[in-house]
Scaffold this active site. Structure first.
Site, PDB file in Angstrom:
ATOM      1  N   TYR A  13       0.810  -1.072  -0.089  1.00  0.00           N
ATOM      2  CA  TYR A  13       0.237   0.050  -0.031  1.00  0.00           C
ATOM      3  C   TYR A  13       0.714   1.349  -0.067  1.00  0.00           C
ATOM      4  O   TYR A  13       0.257   2.337  -0.034  1.00  0.00           O
ATOM      5  CB  TYR A  13      -1.037  -0.081   1.063  1.00  0.00           C
ATOM      6  CG  TYR A  13      -2.055  -1.172   1.148  1.00  0.00           C
ATOM      7  CD1 TYR A  13      -2.519  -1.598   0.239  1.00  0.00           C
ATOM      8  CD2 TYR A  13      -2.166  -2.196   2.337  1.00  0.00           C
ATOM      9  CE1 TYR A  13      -3.515  -2.775   0.007  1.00  0.00           C
ATOM     10  CE2 TYR A  13      -2.817  -3.223   2.039  1.00  0.00           C
ATOM     11  CZ  TYR A  13      -3.383  -3.417   1.224  1.00  0.00           C
ATOM     12  OH  TYR A  13      -4.438  -4.520   1.290  1.00  0.00           O
ATOM     13  N   ASN A  60     -12.473   4.062  -2.618  1.00  0.00           N
ATOM     14  CA  ASN A  60     -11.519   2.900  -2.534  1.00  0.00           C
ATOM     15  C   ASN A  60     -12.565   2.195  -1.371  1.00  0.00           C
ATOM     16  O   ASN A  60     -12.406   2.521   0.040  1.00  0.00           O
ATOM     17  CB  ASN A  60     -10.264   3.318  -2.106  1.00  0.00           C
ATOM     18  CG  ASN A  60      -9.274   2.010  -1.720  1.00  0.00           C
ATOM     19  OD1 ASN A  60      -9.823   0.880  -1.963  1.00  0.00           O
ATOM     20  ND2 ASN A  60      -8.120   2.055  -1.644  1.00  0.00           N
ATOM     21  N   HIS A 120      -7.958   1.654  -6.287  1.00  0.00           N
ATOM     22  CA  HIS A 120      -7.040   0.781  -5.345  1.00  0.00           C
ATOM     23  C   HIS A 120      -5.750   1.140  -5.446  1.00  0.00           C
ATOM     24  O   HIS A 120      -5.133   1.152  -6.466  1.00  0.00           O
ATOM     25  CB  HIS A 120      -7.352  -0.739  -5.762  1.00  0.00           C
ATOM     26  CG  HIS A 120      -8.857  -1.075  -5.645  1.00  0.00           C
ATOM     27  ND1 HIS A 120      -9.188  -1.359  -4.378  1.00  0.00           N
ATOM     28  CD2 HIS A 120      -9.811  -1.238  -6.668  1.00  0.00           C
ATOM     29  CE1 HIS A 120     -10.523  -1.924  -4.650  1.00  0.00           C
ATOM     30  NE2 HIS A 120     -10.907  -1.723  -5.872  1.00  0.00           N
TER      31      HIS A 120
HETATM   32  O1  CA2 Z   1      -5.539  -1.696  -3.015  1.00  0.00           O
HETATM   33  C1  CA2 Z   1      -6.261  -1.303  -2.302  1.00  0.00           C
HETATM   34  O2  CA2 Z   1      -6.656  -0.394  -2.169  1.00  0.00           O
HETATM   35  C2  CA2 Z   1      -7.421  -2.382  -1.694  1.00  0.00           C
HETATM   36  O3  CA2 Z   1      -8.760  -1.827  -1.889  1.00  0.00           O
HETATM   37  C3  CA2 Z   1      -6.863  -2.229  -0.126  1.00  0.00           C
HETATM   38  C4  CA2 Z   1      -7.661  -3.320   0.710  1.00  0.00           C
HETATM   39  C5  CA2 Z   1      -7.985  -4.489   0.079  1.00  0.00           C
HETATM   40  O4  CA2 Z   1      -8.724  -5.354   0.953  1.00  0.00           O
HETATM   41  C6  CA2 Z   1      -8.466  -4.699  -1.385  1.00  0.00           C
HETATM   42  O5  CA2 Z   1      -8.430  -5.934  -2.076  1.00  0.00           O
HETATM   43  C7  CA2 Z   1      -7.305  -3.583  -2.219  1.00  0.00           C
HETATM   44  C8  CA2 Z   1      -7.214  -3.357   2.258  1.00  0.00           C
HETATM   45  C9  CA2 Z   1      -6.797  -1.902   2.863  1.00  0.00           C
HETATM   46  C10 CA2 Z   1      -5.953  -2.221   3.957  1.00  0.00           C
HETATM   47  O6  CA2 Z   1      -5.283  -1.123   4.261  1.00  0.00           O
HETATM   48  C11 CA2 Z   1      -4.284  -1.108   5.053  1.00  0.00           C
HETATM   49  C12 CA2 Z   1      -3.344  -0.096   4.923  1.00  0.00           C
HETATM   50  C13 CA2 Z   1      -2.179   0.117   5.675  1.00  0.00           C
HETATM   51  C14 CA2 Z   1      -1.723  -1.163   6.508  1.00  0.00           C
HETATM   52  C15 CA2 Z   1      -2.735  -2.455   6.488  1.00  0.00           C
HETATM   53  C16 CA2 Z   1      -3.919  -2.347   5.764  1.00  0.00           C
END
Ligand code: CA2
Length: 148
Positions: free
Chosen positions: A23, A75, A101
């Site tokens: 991310y 998102n 995303h």
């Molecule tokens: O890639 C993306 O933006 C997602 O929407 C992020 C989601 C994931 O479930 C999707 O499949 C793709 C997860 C967001 C979690 O965000 C975090 C940020 C920092 C640390 C841990 C999790």
């Protein structure tokens, strides 16, 4: 001048602090600031909202309709792959939105390859980190300009 909304789903408040390999290093506050700046450059205003709660995101979408929000950069995070209720909210208010995303869910686990939003979005931008949001906003602005 249009009012726009950046909407962020669960766990995105952790951005910049965990899992940078997926991310990136930007915080959510930095992304929101970048989006507000980009919107202002085009003569628009952009508000931001993040929540882990599905009902809070749905209520924010309802409020956006009452406020006359012209477009949403969204998102849905984990709700991308699960939420019929958020999909229904966006269909109900009929506000154009771009799905964004940070990572590229198509290149990850199979369960991330289904989105409840892609087929009703103006478009989807994925895989470019924080840049996905900026590209998504530019796409949304182009769509709104064409529709005006
Ligand atoms: O890639 C993306 O933006 C997602 O929407 C992020 C989601 C994931 O479930 C999707 O499949 C793709 C997860 C967001 C979690 O965000 C975090 C940020 C920092 C640390 C841990 C999790």
């Amino acid at each position: 001048m249009a009012q726009l909304l950046a909407l962020h789903g669960p766990n995105l408040d952790l951005l910049g602090r965990r899992e940078p390999e997926h991310y990136g290093h930007d915080t959510l506050a930095a992304i929101d600031a970048l989006l507000a700046e980009e919107a202002a450059r085009a003569g628009h205003r952009l508000a931001s909202f993040q929540s882990a709660a599905e009902h809070a995101l749905i209520e924010r979408i309802h409020a956006a309709a009452r406020e006359g929000v012209a477009g949403i950069v969204f998102n849905p995070a984990g709700y991308t792959h699960t939420s019929v209720a958020l999909r229904d909210a966006l269909l109900a208010v009929a506000i154009p939105f771009v799905e964004v995303h940070l990572s590229n869910p198509q290149a990850r686990e199979p369960f991330r390859q289904r989105s409840y939003f892609s087929d009703i979005a103006v478009g989807t931008v994925a895989g470019f980190g924080a840049e996905s949001y900026r590209l998504g906003l530019l796409g949304l602005l182009a769509h709104l300009a064409r529709a005006a």
